[in-house]
Design a protein around this motif. Structure first.
Motif, PDB file in Angstrom:
ATOM      1  N   MET A   1       0.836  -1.195   0.000  1.00  0.00           N
ATOM      2  CA  MET A   1       0.000   0.000   0.000  1.00  0.00           C
ATOM      3  C   MET A   1       0.875   1.251   0.000  1.00  0.00           C
ATOM      4  O   MET A   1       1.837   1.347   0.750  1.00  0.00           O
ATOM      5  CB  MET A   1      -0.894   0.023   1.243  1.00  0.00           C
ATOM      6  N   LYS A   2       0.541   2.194  -0.850  1.00  0.00           N
ATOM      7  CA  LYS A   2       1.277   3.451  -0.879  1.00  0.00           C
ATOM      8  C   LYS A   2       0.939   4.288   0.347  1.00  0.00           C
ATOM      9  O   LYS A   2      -0.171   4.242   0.867  1.00  0.00           O
ATOM     10  CB  LYS A   2       0.945   4.216  -2.164  1.00  0.00           C
ATOM     11  N   LYS A   3       1.914   5.057   0.799  1.00  0.00           N
ATOM     12  CA  LYS A   3       1.747   5.865   1.998  1.00  0.00           C
ATOM     13  C   LYS A   3       2.234   7.284   1.760  1.00  0.00           C
ATOM     14  O   LYS A   3       2.871   7.601   0.755  1.00  0.00           O
ATOM     15  CB  LYS A   3       2.562   5.271   3.153  1.00  0.00           C
ATOM     16  N   ILE A   4       1.968   8.124   2.775  1.00  0.00           N
ATOM     17  CA  ILE A   4       2.580   9.439   2.877  1.00  0.00           C
ATOM     18  C   ILE A   4       3.792   9.288   3.792  1.00  0.00           C
ATOM     19  O   ILE A   4       3.669   8.836   4.926  1.00  0.00           O
ATOM     20  CB  ILE A   4       1.595  10.461   3.468  1.00  0.00           C
ATOM     21  N   TYR A   5       4.959   9.624   3.290  1.00  0.00           N
ATOM     22  CA  TYR A   5       6.180   9.523   4.070  1.00  0.00           C
ATOM     23  C   TYR A   5       6.609  10.927   4.514  1.00  0.00           C
ATOM     24  O   TYR A   5       6.729  11.836   3.691  1.00  0.00           O
ATOM     25  CB  TYR A   5       7.289   8.867   3.246  1.00  0.00           C
ATOM     26  N   ILE A   6       6.829  11.081   5.815  1.00  0.00           N
ATOM     27  CA  ILE A   6       7.201  12.376   6.380  1.00  0.00           C
ATOM     28  C   ILE A   6       8.666  12.323   6.802  1.00  0.00           C
ATOM     29  O   ILE A   6       9.046  11.543   7.681  1.00  0.00           O
ATOM     30  CB  ILE A   6       6.323  12.727   7.588  1.00  0.00           C
ATOM     31  N   ILE A   7       9.488  13.138   6.176  1.00  0.00           N
ATOM     32  CA  ILE A   7      10.925  13.169   6.434  1.00  0.00           C
ATOM     33  C   ILE A   7      11.220  14.312   7.405  1.00  0.00           C
ATOM     34  O   ILE A   7      10.927  15.477   7.118  1.00  0.00           O
ATOM     35  CB  ILE A   7      11.697  13.367   5.121  1.00  0.00           C
ATOM     36  N   HIS A   8      11.814  13.983   8.576  1.00  0.00           N
ATOM     37  CA  HIS A   8      12.041  15.020   9.580  1.00  0.00           C
ATOM     38  C   HIS A   8      13.060  14.546  10.609  1.00  0.00           C
ATOM     39  O   HIS A   8      13.600  13.438  10.514  1.00  0.00           O
ATOM     40  CB  HIS A   8      10.718  15.364  10.286  1.00  0.00           C
ATOM     41  N   GLU A   9      13.296  15.400  11.641  1.00  0.00           N
ATOM     42  CA  GLU A   9      14.177  15.016  12.747  1.00  0.00           C
ATOM     43  C   GLU A   9      13.681  15.581  14.076  1.00  0.00           C
ATOM     44  O   GLU A   9      14.415  15.601  15.057  1.00  0.00           O
ATOM     45  CB  GLU A   9      15.627  15.461  12.480  1.00  0.00           C
ATOM     46  N   ASN A  10      12.429  16.025  14.122  1.00  0.00           N
ATOM     47  CA  ASN A  10      11.883  16.582  15.364  1.00  0.00           C
ATOM     48  C   ASN A  10      10.400  16.243  15.468  1.00  0.00           C
ATOM     49  O   ASN A  10       9.560  16.886  14.828  1.00  0.00           O
ATOM     50  CB  ASN A  10      12.086  18.098  15.397  1.00  0.00           C
ATOM     51  N   SER A  11      10.083  15.265  16.293  1.00  0.00           N
ATOM     52  CA  SER A  11       8.700  14.802  16.406  1.00  0.00           C
ATOM     53  C   SER A  11       7.763  15.859  16.977  1.00  0.00           C
ATOM     54  O   SER A  11       6.561  15.848  16.673  1.00  0.00           O
ATOM     55  CB  SER A  11       8.643  13.546  17.288  1.00  0.00           C
ATOM     56  N   GLU A  12       8.286  16.774  17.794  1.00  0.00           N
ATOM     57  CA  GLU A  12       7.435  17.816  18.364  1.00  0.00           C
ATOM     58  C   GLU A  12       6.815  18.685  17.284  1.00  0.00           C
ATOM     59  O   GLU A  12       5.740  19.248  17.475  1.00  0.00           O
ATOM     60  CB  GLU A  12       8.247  18.693  19.329  1.00  0.00           C
ATOM     61  N   TRP A  13       7.505  18.829  16.156  1.00  0.00           N
ATOM     62  CA  TRP A  13       6.996  19.658  15.065  1.00  0.00           C
ATOM     63  C   TRP A  13       6.188  18.865  14.046  1.00  0.00           C
ATOM     64  O   TRP A  13       5.672  19.432  13.091  1.00  0.00           O
ATOM     65  CB  TRP A  13       8.168  20.344  14.342  1.00  0.00           C
ATOM     66  N   THR A  14       6.114  17.563  14.239  1.00  0.00           N
ATOM     67  CA  THR A  14       5.428  16.704  13.269  1.00  0.00           C
ATOM     68  C   THR A  14       4.131  16.115  13.810  1.00  0.00           C
ATOM     69  O   THR A  14       3.242  15.758  13.048  1.00  0.00           O
ATOM     70  CB  THR A  14       6.376  15.560  12.836  1.00  0.00           C
ATOM     71  N   VAL A  15       4.004  16.042  15.129  1.00  0.00           N
ATOM     72  CA  VAL A  15       2.853  15.384  15.736  1.00  0.00           C
ATOM     73  C   VAL A  15       1.526  16.021  15.327  1.00  0.00           C
ATOM     74  O   VAL A  15       0.518  15.327  15.158  1.00  0.00           O
ATOM     75  CB  VAL A  15       2.992  15.366  17.274  1.00  0.00           C
ATOM     76  N   HIS A  16       1.508  17.334  15.110  1.00  0.00           N
ATOM     77  CA  HIS A  16       0.266  17.995  14.717  1.00  0.00           C
ATOM     78  C   HIS A  16      -0.189  17.553  13.320  1.00  0.00           C
ATOM     79  O   HIS A  16      -1.386  17.456  13.053  1.00  0.00           O
ATOM     80  CB  HIS A  16       0.437  19.512  14.764  1.00  0.00           C
ATOM     81  N   LEU A  17       0.779  17.271  12.449  1.00  0.00           N
ATOM     82  CA  LEU A  17       0.444  16.781  11.116  1.00  0.00           C
ATOM     83  C   LEU A  17      -0.030  15.333  11.178  1.00  0.00           C
ATOM     84  O   LEU A  17      -1.035  14.975  10.544  1.00  0.00           O
ATOM     85  CB  LEU A  17       1.654  16.893  10.188  1.00  0.00           C
TER      86      LEU A  17
END
Length: 319
Positions: A1-17
């Motif tokens: 299944m295809k997904k949305i991949y989120i590339i980052h290094e700080n979960s605090e700034w990604t959790v809202h997404l």
């Protein structure tokens, strides 16, 4: 299944997404690129990829995360994957000089800026601003790191040759004219899908280190994003914001294949706009959005979901 991949290094700034993606029932996977390997002979998974790597990653112990992200983005693009905020975005995210060149190419005015490497060269560059206040900032920064205001060359020398001096992680310090605004605030314009979403008025009366995220720790200093004084909130979405600069900003983003960004500007005493930062790892303030009834992470999740749906409809080629 295809997904949305989120590339980052700080979960605090990604959790809202990720919360918004979950609300919409969209499949996703986080790629936390503080370290890792990339097998260039292998094919990446299929799906859509969103890069929100930060220029300030080194302040969280992830010194080479942007460089690793650059390798990953190149690998994804080489294999024809759908990437939002790709290789050019990471180049601009970690280099303000590149940002100013990209802005100037589209007729966007930036403050007079001199790039310097070495303490003596920083002082020498500042001599061109004698009689006028100026600021120093890191070329590779994020969160307003390294921004200091000076009114004299002596004040700069005390800082540069003193114990408090902090060099940019890439060794490049920018010496920049200080734009005096009639009121202590800057404006940040947010874009999703390369199109203007809203503008935020940001109170700068407490200093330069500004971060719209709900949690923003800078050394021992706390950036009170979302906290309100009795008079007014620190971040406030401007209702019905319109200005010809938006069209130029959209052209800059299109030319550099950047889909998600926040661009900051300040007006001088004459009302002239000076643009000084492009944030390709943009954050949003929840209090300001709640007050305005506009939610950028929800719009971003919908945008990514729409493109995931398009990818699902596209059959993989037979090799």
């Amino acid at each position: 299944m295809k997904k949305i991949y989120i590339i980052h290094e700080n979960s605090e700034w990604t959790v809202h997404l990720t919360r918004r993606l979950e609300e919409l029932g969209l499949p996703y996977e986080e790629w936390f690129l503080d370290e890792g390997t990339v097998d260039l002979s292998a094919a990446p998974p299929e799906g859509v990829f969103y890069n929100r790597m930060s220029a300030s990653s080194h302040t969280r112990g992830h010194r080479y995360a942007p460089e690793l992200t650059g390798v990953v983005l190149s690998w994804l693009e080489e294999h024809g994957r759908k990437v939002f905020n790709g290789s050019r975005a990471i180049q601009l995210e970690v280099n303000k000089v590149y940002q100013y060149a990209a802005l100037a190419k589209h007729g966007v005015r930036t403050p007079k800026t001199i790039a310097a490497v070495g303490k003596e060269q920083i002082v020498k560059a500042a001599e061109q601003f004698l009689g006028k206040p100026f600021i120093t900032k890191h070329n590779r920064a994020g969160k307003g790191l390294g921004v200091r205001l000076f009114y004299s060359l002596e004040g700069l020398k005390e800082y540069v040759y003193g114990p408090e001096f902090e060099d940019s992680v890439d060794g490049i310090t920018l010496i920049q004219e200080y734009i005096q605004a009639p009121e202590p605030y800057i404006t940040r314009c947010e874009f999703i899908g390369g199109k203007f979403l809203y503008a935020v008025r940001v109170d700068t009366s407490e200093g330069f280190e500004l971060c719209p995220a709900d949690a923003c720790q800078i050394g021992n200093l706390f950036c009170p994003a979302g906290e309100e004084t009795e008079q007014k909130p620190k971040f406030q979405i401007i209702e019905g914001f319109r200005d010809p600069i938006i069209e130029k900003y959209e052209a800059v983003l299109a030319a550099n294949n950047i889909q998600i960004a926040g661009i900051e500007f300040i007006r001088d005493q004459a009302g002239e706009i000076f643009t000084y930062d492009i944030n390709t790892n943009t954050n949003y303030n929840s209090d300001a959005e709640a007050a305005a009834g506009t939610y950028a992470m929800l719009e971003l999740a919908r945008y990514l979901g729409k493109h995931l749906e398009q990818e699902e409809k596209t059959a993989s080629p037979v090799l």
